[in-house]
Design an enzyme around this catalytic site. Structure first.
Site, PDB file in Angstrom:
ATOM      1  N   ALA B  14      64.166  26.971  20.845  1.00  0.00           N
ATOM      2  CA  ALA B  14      64.840  25.704  20.303  1.00  0.00           C
ATOM      3  C   ALA B  14      63.560  24.856  20.548  1.00  0.00           C
ATOM      4  O   ALA B  14      63.138  24.086  19.490  1.00  0.00           O
ATOM      5  CB  ALA B  14      65.915  25.471  21.300  1.00  0.00           C
ATOM      6  N   ALA B  15      62.802  24.827  21.574  1.00  0.00           N
ATOM      7  CA  ALA B  15      61.922  23.718  21.796  1.00  0.00           C
ATOM      8  C   ALA B  15      60.520  24.084  20.704  1.00  0.00           C
ATOM      9  O   ALA B  15      60.255  23.146  20.037  1.00  0.00           O
ATOM     10  CB  ALA B  15      61.323  23.665  23.044  1.00  0.00           C
ATOM     11  N   ARG B  25      57.287  19.008   8.783  1.00  0.00           N
ATOM     12  CA  ARG B  25      57.802  17.965   7.907  1.00  0.00           C
ATOM     13  C   ARG B  25      56.861  16.723   7.720  1.00  0.00           C
ATOM     14  O   ARG B  25      56.877  16.290   6.710  1.00  0.00           O
ATOM     15  CB  ARG B  25      58.982  17.586   8.473  1.00  0.00           C
ATOM     16  N   SER B  44      64.656  31.663  17.904  1.00  0.00           N
ATOM     17  CA  SER B  44      65.442  30.478  17.463  1.00  0.00           C
ATOM     18  C   SER B  44      67.076  31.155  17.473  1.00  0.00           C
ATOM     19  O   SER B  44      67.924  30.774  16.575  1.00  0.00           O
ATOM     20  CB  SER B  44      65.198  30.447  16.036  1.00  0.00           C
ATOM     21  N   CYS B  48      73.439  29.479  24.337  1.00  0.00           N
ATOM     22  CA  CYS B  48      74.539  28.944  25.149  1.00  0.00           C
ATOM     23  C   CYS B  48      75.811  29.784  24.547  1.00  0.00           C
ATOM     24  O   CYS B  48      76.770  29.819  24.833  1.00  0.00           O
ATOM     25  CB  CYS B  48      74.815  27.417  24.739  1.00  0.00           C
ATOM     26  N   ARG B  75      58.903  27.975   4.931  1.00  0.00           N
ATOM     27  CA  ARG B  75      58.372  26.553   5.336  1.00  0.00           C
ATOM     28  C   ARG B  75      57.022  26.822   5.859  1.00  0.00           C
ATOM     29  O   ARG B  75      56.703  25.847   6.627  1.00  0.00           O
ATOM     30  CB  ARG B  75      59.170  25.785   6.348  1.00  0.00           C
ATOM     31  N   TYR B 431      92.830   4.739  19.609  1.00  0.00           N
ATOM     32  CA  TYR B 431      94.239   5.220  20.002  1.00  0.00           C
ATOM     33  C   TYR B 431      95.083   5.332  18.905  1.00  0.00           C
ATOM     34  O   TYR B 431      95.127   4.622  17.923  1.00  0.00           O
ATOM     35  CB  TYR B 431      94.848   4.079  20.828  1.00  0.00           C
ATOM     36  N   ARG B 447      88.968   1.103  34.817  1.00  0.00           N
ATOM     37  CA  ARG B 447      89.717   0.040  35.183  1.00  0.00           C
ATOM     38  C   ARG B 447      90.029   0.139  36.910  1.00  0.00           C
ATOM     39  O   ARG B 447      89.779  -0.736  37.594  1.00  0.00           O
ATOM     40  CB  ARG B 447      91.033  -0.199  34.394  1.00  0.00           C
TER      41      ARG B 447
END
Lengths: 454, 454
Positions: B14-15, B25, B44, B48, B75, B431, B447
């Site tokens: 990922a990183a 890019r 890649s 998880c 790419r 709601y 609350r």
């Protein structure tokens, strides 16, 4: 007992009864007498649940009632049913009443809360009062409609107006097996969304079997010799109907307040301050009958919604009870489920942002409700609007499958805090495959919009 | 071609690959050469998703792979598989490598991104390397475990450690038909929640059939003559096991960075600034191997999570690409689904709030995921922690049925903005009966907590 303060409440629904309950929490029965007048036969019910009652998903009308008069009585709150307030005399501190039996009376007050709610907009058109034409604002409306549908199972139903209630009723009627035509004055349904998002909702409703007729303001209703509605008429068409449901929205019910000389605001609701105090000393108002401050447009708006009614009633009750609370304003957040789609919005849509004088950009992103590989991952569209230059979020809209809609609350919370979209994109939102892709749709949309506004 | 800048990336997950993609890019292939080294056979991929692969809910290991080397090649990003970086020479701008075939090599760099991830914590105990004892950090780990389970269908599995991965694996093993014992050093599982919330998770896991053994640190593993694990040993018990899964958490993999002399932070991760720049010029780091700024405790933390890895990689790639981006820090937001329960948390739990020196109050509220009368309404518990005096929110935890968990993002967004709970209670959240009670659980909890801290 005679030196007790007497709190009178007009309207036994969310706003009024929240005010009553909160005032009671803060002041005991030996200090404060509380009497609430409700003209109808039901009080303290969820009007938002009506479509599910009409469809049959909710079995009994009583299921929608949060608390009965007996339950209120246990807390020393007298909820008097079938008693309509017909006039307010501020000088004398008295409200004129008419009972269900027609008997006139008068109720004295030291403090008054007006919670008269909203009334459905009914078109002043020929035939609009024919048998079989239903508004759907109150629980008795829903009970009457469901009874009518049972007695006269409709082959063909026409829903006039494609807003929340219209669409929810269209679905309820489809579920009851009727053919449904949805007749809408605008080009797409769900006018609180932008048309590109409304289109997605329209496709879902039509996918479930409804026919949609856009750009078709209603011109009248055709009535049979038996007095029952036979068709809905628009400029260019005639839509046969065994039953018609009007979903044209509501307006604040301010007749009593206006009659008493209270200030009515520019949006048509009773004007109050943030503590829900009206222009008259000792008189509060709350719920669908008042207007609220919109935190993004900074203009007063009249939005009929149970959440605001509950909060505002509680604020009024706190003030009456000697505490301190303010109603902090609204964002225009709303959500509904239509034909399997979750539909939600908050803040300003494009038209509203224009009206409020904002220059803005928008982005709509199609992404996934879960990680793409996780079972049940489905499509959702997220749209955001942000101010040019500052990048400040102005509003958001979501249309998507199960688990999509409640994400609007994240956008609403960001909006509440006037966050710029560039910062929203960097927030630490939750991720696990059953719940979201690794970049939550909210984050992706904010990121793409941040690129566009800078 | 030789005056191109050469960006080398260690770690193809990922990183690293987010950094690569973002740098690409912003800078074309004629200007920037990008080579990523991945020691494993997969790159890649979504770590998880491993529990869902082991359980069989996700069918193929490849389903977890977001992009293949071929897609990166399109790419102009060269992702070199089976190539391990074994040393960094900062002075010479070179990384020593070993290929899958054992061949040594060297890669020159002008810019370097370290994305070496995390390594599972393995106890240094007798028998911990026995056959049948599995860590579950990488996709090959998952593939190996699933193959082992197919070859040796376990009668009895023991999971060591009741954190996210441990509980997810316990459920996966239950789904595969094994008896499961969950052995945990603390009194309740899910130590990132408070014990009162962890108890709810424990009840769900046990309700699905797992046995839970609290206060039971593992002392060793009993191994059979065939070299395979036979039991997990704790101080007071012996738990028979055909297979053992270790869920003891992970630590940042910083061996390479430390070897190169980069600063390592107090939490054990590589120290970076908000642009993900390490202590060495021209070297960035991102993902599970770095430490992050916690926005509430204001302390550095090492949290291994794909969302941070993606965002940090993107920030590094932006910086390398000549743009401007900062990683804004973490809240410790996390979510998972365990035996039908949604479990989520953000911010500080009680123990963490104490450690950070806060005085606080907490409230836990049981309420409903939908309007009480709406079909499918179920219970959820929401807990919030707020600072005394200021009322500032410090953290939140949710354990509940379907549709409960993602509300953590509302709490996280409020926390991001350092909102006091009194103001959270007044927010305009969505709601409608299918989605929430008229007072959303988040509002009720805020609350009640506001009443307590003032």
């Amino acid at each position: 007992m005679n030196d007790r303060t007497r709190l009178l409440i007009i309207g036994g629904d969310a706003a009024g009864m929240s005010a009553a309950s909160q005032a009671r929490r803060l002041r005991g029965a030996d200090d404060l007498e509380i009497v609430a007048l409700e003209r109808g036969e039901y009080a303290s019910y969820s009007a938002c649940g009506l479509p599910y009652y009409v469809s049959g998903e909710v079995a009994h009308a009583d299921d929608l009632v949060a608390r009965t008069p007996e339950e209120f009585a246990e807390r020393d709150i007298e909820l008097r049913m079938g008693t309509e307030a017909v006039g307010i005399d501020l000088k004398r501190g008295a409200v004129a009443t008419v009972g269900a039996d027609g008997r006139q009376g008068e109720e004295r007050f030291d403090r008054l809360v007006i919670g008269t709610g909203a009334v459905p907009i009914r078109p002043d058109l020929p035939g609009s009062d024919a048998e079989g034409v239903f508004g759907i604002q109150t629980l008795p409306d829903g009970v009457a409609l469901r009874r009518y549908l049972a007695d006269h199972p409709p082959r063909r139903a026409v829903v006039v107006g494609g807003g929340y209630i219209g669409l929810e009723m269209a679905e309820a009627l489809l579920r009851r097996g009727a053919e449904v035509a949805l007749v809408e004055a605008a080009a797409e349904p769900m006018g609180t969304l932008d048309p590109d998002m409304g289109r997605r909702v329209r496709e879902a409703v039509c996918g479930m079997g409804a026919e949609f007729f856009p750009n078709a303001p209603v011109t009248g209703f055709e009535t049979g010799d038996d007095g029952r509605v036979r068709a809905v008429l628009t400029e260019n068409a005639r839509h046969e109907a065994d039953v018609v449901v009007l979903g044209l929205g509501v307006r604040p019910n301010v007749d009593l307040a206006r009659g008493a000389g209270l200030d009515i605001g520019p949006s048509g609701g009773i004007a109050t301050d943030a503590r829900m105090r009206t222009s008259a000393e000792g008189v509060w108002a709350a719920g669908d009958c008042v207007e609220s401050f919109h935190r993004v447009s900074r203009a007063p708006v009249s939005i009929a919604l149970g959440t605001h009614a509950n909060k505002q009633g509680r604020v009024a009750g706190t003030d009456i009870g000697g505490g301190y609370a303010r109603f902090a304003g609204v964002l225009g957040t709303a959500i509904t489920k239509i034909c399997g789609l979750e539909v939600a919005r908050t803040g300003l849509n494009e038209r509203e942002a224009e009206q409020a004088g904002f220059a803005f950009e928008t982005v709509t992103v199609e992404s996934s409700t879960r990680a793409g590989y996780y079972p049940g991952a489905k499509t959702m569209a997220t749209k955001m609007i942000a101010e040019l230059g500052t990048g400040r979020l102005l509003g958001g809209q979501i249309v998507g499958a199960e688990n999509a809609g409640k994400r609007i609350d994240v956008i609403a919370t960001a909006l509440w805090n006037a966050m710029p979209v560039g910062e929203i994109a960097s927030m630490d939102l939750s991720y696990a495959p059953p719940f979201a892709p690794v970049w939550d749709p909210v984050l992706i949309t904010a990121r793409k919009l941040a690129d566009k506004v800078r």
